[in-house]
Design an enzyme around this catalytic site. Structure first.
Site, PDB file in Angstrom:
ATOM      1  N   ARG A   1     -33.855   4.233  28.598  1.00 49.82           N
ATOM      2  CA  ARG A   1     -34.749   3.394  29.383  1.00 49.82           C
ATOM      3  C   ARG A   1     -35.942   2.837  28.615  1.00 49.82           C
ATOM      4  NH1 ARG A   1     -35.382   6.285  35.063  1.00 49.82           N
ATOM      5  NH2 ARG A   1     -33.185   5.794  35.406  1.00 49.82           N
TER       6      ARG A   1
ATOM      7  N   HIS B   1     -42.478   4.009  36.742  1.00 43.84           N
ATOM      8  CA  HIS B   1     -41.440   4.681  37.527  1.00 43.84           C
ATOM      9  C   HIS B   1     -41.593   6.198  37.536  1.00 43.84           C
ATOM     10  CE1 HIS B   1     -37.478   5.232  39.287  1.00 43.84           C
ATOM     11  NE2 HIS B   1     -37.063   5.951  38.262  1.00 43.84           N
TER      12      HIS B   1
ATOM     13  N   ARG C   1     -37.601  10.398  29.630  1.00 41.35           N
ATOM     14  CA  ARG C   1     -36.630  11.136  30.465  1.00 41.35           C
ATOM     15  C   ARG C   1     -35.272  10.449  30.475  1.00 41.35           C
ATOM     16  NH1 ARG C   1     -35.209  10.632  36.228  1.00 41.35           N
ATOM     17  NH2 ARG C   1     -36.550   8.811  36.179  1.00 41.35           N
TER      18      ARG C   1
HETATM   19  P1  FAD Z   1     -41.758  13.998  45.366  1.00 41.63           P
HETATM   20  O1  FAD Z   1     -40.390  13.845  45.878  1.00 41.63           O
HETATM   21  O2  FAD Z   1     -42.475  12.767  44.967  1.00 41.63           O
HETATM   22  O3  FAD Z   1     -42.614  14.745  46.468  1.00 41.63           O
HETATM   23  C1  FAD Z   1     -44.003  14.869  46.330  1.00 41.63           C
HETATM   24  C2  FAD Z   1     -44.557  15.399  47.629  1.00 41.63           C
HETATM   25  O4  FAD Z   1     -45.898  15.799  47.469  1.00 41.63           O
HETATM   26  C3  FAD Z   1     -44.562  14.381  48.754  1.00 41.63           C
HETATM   27  O5  FAD Z   1     -44.175  15.050  49.919  1.00 41.63           O
HETATM   28  C4  FAD Z   1     -46.029  13.981  48.852  1.00 41.63           C
HETATM   29  O6  FAD Z   1     -46.423  13.506  50.107  1.00 41.63           O
HETATM   30  C5  FAD Z   1     -46.684  15.297  48.541  1.00 41.63           C
HETATM   31  N1  FAD Z   1     -48.067  15.226  48.062  1.00 41.63           N
HETATM   32  C6  FAD Z   1     -48.530  14.586  46.963  1.00 41.63           C
HETATM   33  N2  FAD Z   1     -49.859  14.790  46.849  1.00 41.63           N
HETATM   34  C7  FAD Z   1     -50.225  15.581  47.881  1.00 41.63           C
HETATM   35  C8  FAD Z   1     -51.459  16.134  48.309  1.00 41.63           C
HETATM   36  N3  FAD Z   1     -52.609  15.913  47.653  1.00 41.63           N
HETATM   37  N4  FAD Z   1     -51.483  16.901  49.431  1.00 41.63           N
HETATM   38  C9  FAD Z   1     -50.342  17.121  50.130  1.00 41.63           C
HETATM   39  N5  FAD Z   1     -49.148  16.619  49.773  1.00 41.63           N
HETATM   40  C10 FAD Z   1     -49.097  15.864  48.660  1.00 41.63           C
HETATM   41  N6  FAD Z   1     -34.652  10.717  39.747  1.00 41.63           N
HETATM   42  C11 FAD Z   1     -33.382  11.122  39.528  1.00 41.63           C
HETATM   43  O7  FAD Z   1     -33.160  12.182  38.949  1.00 41.63           O
HETATM   44  N7  FAD Z   1     -32.355  10.365  40.001  1.00 41.63           N
HETATM   45  C12 FAD Z   1     -32.533   9.198  40.664  1.00 41.63           C
HETATM   46  O8  FAD Z   1     -31.593   8.560  41.085  1.00 41.63           O
HETATM   47  C13 FAD Z   1     -33.858   8.742  40.868  1.00 41.63           C
HETATM   48  N8  FAD Z   1     -34.107   7.557  41.497  1.00 41.63           N
HETATM   49  C14 FAD Z   1     -35.393   7.215  41.768  1.00 41.63           C
HETATM   50  C15 FAD Z   1     -35.646   6.054  42.493  1.00 41.63           C
HETATM   51  C16 FAD Z   1     -36.933   5.711  42.846  1.00 41.63           C
HETATM   52  C17 FAD Z   1     -37.205   4.458  43.624  1.00 41.63           C
HETATM   53  C18 FAD Z   1     -38.016   6.545  42.460  1.00 41.63           C
HETATM   54  C19 FAD Z   1     -39.415   6.192  42.833  1.00 41.63           C
HETATM   55  C20 FAD Z   1     -37.771   7.683  41.701  1.00 41.63           C
HETATM   56  C21 FAD Z   1     -36.467   8.031  41.357  1.00 41.63           C
HETATM   57  N9  FAD Z   1     -36.200   9.177  40.624  1.00 41.63           N
HETATM   58  C22 FAD Z   1     -34.912   9.562  40.409  1.00 41.63           C
HETATM   59  C23 FAD Z   1     -37.261  10.113  40.290  1.00 41.63           C
HETATM   60  C24 FAD Z   1     -37.239  11.249  41.336  1.00 41.63           C
HETATM   61  O9  FAD Z   1     -36.970  10.708  42.600  1.00 41.63           O
HETATM   62  C25 FAD Z   1     -38.530  11.993  41.407  1.00 41.63           C
HETATM   63  O10 FAD Z   1     -38.970  12.322  40.124  1.00 41.63           O
HETATM   64  C26 FAD Z   1     -38.360  13.278  42.201  1.00 41.63           C
HETATM   65  O11 FAD Z   1     -37.839  12.959  43.473  1.00 41.63           O
HETATM   66  C27 FAD Z   1     -39.663  14.001  42.324  1.00 41.63           C
HETATM   67  O12 FAD Z   1     -39.500  15.060  43.223  1.00 41.63           O
HETATM   68  P2  FAD Z   1     -40.733  15.993  43.523  1.00 41.63           P
HETATM   69  O13 FAD Z   1     -40.272  16.970  44.553  1.00 41.63           O
HETATM   70  O14 FAD Z   1     -41.302  16.495  42.280  1.00 41.63           O
HETATM   71  O15 FAD Z   1     -41.831  15.003  44.141  1.00 41.63           O
HETATM   72  C1  SIN Z   2     -32.033   4.704  39.170  1.00 41.42           C
HETATM   73  O1  SIN Z   2     -31.240   4.829  40.105  1.00 41.42           O
HETATM   74  O2  SIN Z   2     -32.010   3.767  38.373  1.00 41.42           O
HETATM   75  C2  SIN Z   2     -33.096   5.721  38.991  1.00 41.42           C
HETATM   76  C3  SIN Z   2     -32.566   6.869  38.285  1.00 41.42           C
HETATM   77  C4  SIN Z   2     -33.669   7.717  37.739  1.00 41.42           C
HETATM   78  O3  SIN Z   2     -34.836   7.364  37.783  1.00 41.42           O
HETATM   79  O4  SIN Z   2     -33.336   8.786  37.208  1.00 41.42           O
END
Ligand code: FAD
Ligand code: SIN
Length: 542
Positions: A287, A348, A383
């Protein structure tokens, strides 16, 4: 004061996975700043990378991850996460996760899972639920949460800051003992207390003007940990996704890399496939390389976007494999079966974060960090696609195992209530929105895909002025979620710049025109920022 055995801040894949594993063993509070499903996880498209076929192997997945990470991954961490991934994915399936199946049939008559391919992967290994994997993961996890014992959910609750025993003047080892939390509906700040606090707050895409991330991604966990004196590492490595939909009315809409895995190619506005000359993997290169090449093509040609073309594939295939992307683009008048998709890179993913081991342990006893908020060493300088959901699953599981193996009694102390300025400021909205815009634009203009030392210094001086202004404002007025997010994005912006200035080379996602090559003397060193005393920060290379 609300007392629990485990406080989990965040309800994405990492927070929910931890909560489900801890719930049978004690009282769990899930604090989440909007509603449960509003997390980056919900928007994930491409899927989860895990080795599930005999034609693939953990060694190949490890090698792809290390190659994408440009020499900065922690190899042992990569090995552990890759090797444990398939078992954790199976647990998700056992909870009810419905991954898409393909056409080929196994010996016992079941259809194999359909495996997608993304940039930097040498094999098809990405399990997915069509093009809305995150939505299906959240559905499965939230359904399991409804069946779980001992869990109290606090929606619309915003964690402000961590409470440490040293800050309270308690004797003995400094520990994290709780957190202050704003109830967004009542406006009151509550005190939550527990011997184990888990940051699962996700990333910080909103630090930049253009991002694929939803509004919750304001780097709160990194800012909180940093303010509590916990080391934060490698924040210079912001991953820009190469293909965000370019349309004046589309807010943060990602066009998954999985399209390129199925044959979509990047073209300039004249139809030239410019990635062929940039990398042997062309449109499916890692990427950092694709985003940088798009950026350079846009600058060279003066175009405000590039094109992603999948029109050579049969329309029924495209609509079946990418139903949501097809529908969304159609809403904006783009039929992806007939027209190339206008795309631009956008912020991202945060590759750095709160420094942890592979079990999510931070330097501060009692505090864990899992998921995107953490820097475990899996991603290094860039990543590998679809390794993030994997890391969230594996590390949340390991963190749960680790706290269950080291139970701690609750702190025998009444935590003090929150004190803040009492005044309400009628101008707050305009001050907050002005500073918010200024930070995000400054980061986009000066700390983006291609950097220079001069631009980084310029950004640093602006962000430091804004931070000072926000600090003064913060102590005078009643806290609101908008003000807290502004304070956090400013803090995280400062950390990104500090780490970027500290790295004397270009590596992975950090590309500096003043030092364009790798500095081999740096080897595997991280940039680590740690607050010393009230305001002073030290950035070191460790
Ligand atoms: P998140 O899922 O972001 O959850 C964070 C949580 O913390 C949320 O509930 C939020 O409200 C809460 N929070 C934050 N701050 C506070 C606070 N101060 N007080 C209370 N609550 C708070 N990764 C992949 O591996 N595969 C994919 O296909 C992929 N596609 C993606 C597509 C998109 C559009 C995006 C944006 C990301 C994608 N990623 C993908 C990356 C991946 O989705 C994220 O890195 C991952 O979901 C993060 O998970 P997490 O549980 O760490 O955080
Ligand atoms: C995507 O579907 O292109 C996002 C995948 C990722 O962020 O790992």
């Amino acid at each position: 004061m609300k007392e629990f055995d485990y406080i989990v801040i965040g309800s994405g894949i990492a927070g929910l996975t931890f909560a489900l594993k801890a719930a049978p063993h004690g009282r769990v509070a899930i604090i989440t700043k909007k509603h449960l499903a509003e997390a980056n996880t919900q928007y994930a498209q491409g899927g989860i990378a895990a080795v599930t076929k005999p034609t693939d192997s953990a060694d190949l997945h490890v090698a792809d991850t290390l190659r994408a990470g440009a020499g900065l991954c922690r190899e042992q961490v990569v090995q552990t996460i890759v090797e444990e991934g398939p078992a954790r994915v199976q647990e998700l399936i056992d909870l009810g996760m419905d991954f898409t199946r393909g056409e080929s049939i196994s010996a016992d008559g079941e259809r194999f899972y359909s495996l997608g391919k993304e940039g930097g992967h040498s094999k098809r290994r990405v399990l997915h639920a069509k093009d809305a994997t995150g939505r299906e993961i959240m559905r499965a996890l939230l359904a399991a949460l409804e069946r779980a014992p001992n869990v109290s959910v606090f929606e619309d609750h915003f964690a402000i800051d961590l409470i440490t025993s040293a800050k309270l003047g308690l004797s003995g080892e400094n520990r994290c003992v709780g957190t202050y939390v704003l109830d967004r509906n009542s406006g009151e700040v509550e005190t939550f207390c527990a011997p184990h606090v888990v940051l699962a707050t996700g990333g910080c895409g909103k630090v930049y003007l253009y991002t694929t991330n939803p509004d919750i991604a304001t780097g709160d966990g990194v800012a909180m940990a940093y303010r509590a004196g916990v080391p934060v590492a490698n924040m210079e490595f912001t991953q820009f996704h190469p293909t965000c939909l370019y349309h004046p009315k589309a807010k943060s809409y990602l066009v998954s890399e999985a399209l390129r895995g199925e044959g979509a190619v990047l073209k300039d506005l004249s139809g030239r496939e410019f990635m062929d000359a940039a990398h042997p993997m062309a449109s499916l290169a890692p990427r950092d390389i694709v985003a940088r090449t798009i950026d350079s093509e846009m600058k060279r040609t003066g175009a405000d976007h590039m094109l992603l073309d999948i029109t050579h594939k049969p329309a029924p295939f495209i609509i079946d494999r990418f139903p949501n992307i097809y529908r969304k683009c159609l809403e904006f008048g783009i039929d992806i079966t007939k027209q190339p998709i206008p795309v631009v890179p956008a912020a991202h993913y945060q590759c750095g974060g709160v420094q942890t081991d592979v079990d999510g342990r931070t330097e501060l006893p009692g505090l864990y960090a899992v998921g995107e908020v953490a820097n475990t060493g899996l991603h290094g300088a860039n990543r590998l696609a679809s390794n993030s959901l994997l890391e969230g699953l594996v590390c949340a599981h390991r963190a749960a195992q680790s706290v269950l193996a080291e139970p701690q009694p609750p702190a025998d102390v009444t935590l003090p209530s929150w004190h803040s300025g009492a005044a309400e400021d009628p101008d707050e909205l305009v001050v907050v929105s002005h500073n918010w815009d200024e930070i995000r634009r400054c980061m986009w203009d000066y700390v983006s895909i291609v950097r220079t030392r001069k631009r980084l210094l310029r950004a640093q001086s602006r962000i430091e002025n804004l931070l000072e202004e926000i600090r003064q404002y913060y102590w005078d007025f009643k806290v609101t979620a908008d003000l807290l997010e502004l304070r956090n994005i400013a803090q995280v912006a400062e950390l990104i710049i500090q780490c970027a200035l500290q790295r004397p080379e270009s590596r992975g996602l950090h590309y500096n025109l003043d030092s364009p090559g790798h500095d081999e003397a740096w080897g595997q060193r991280d940039t680590v920022a740690q607050r010393e005393g009230r305001r002073k920060s030290a950035v070191r290379n460790a």
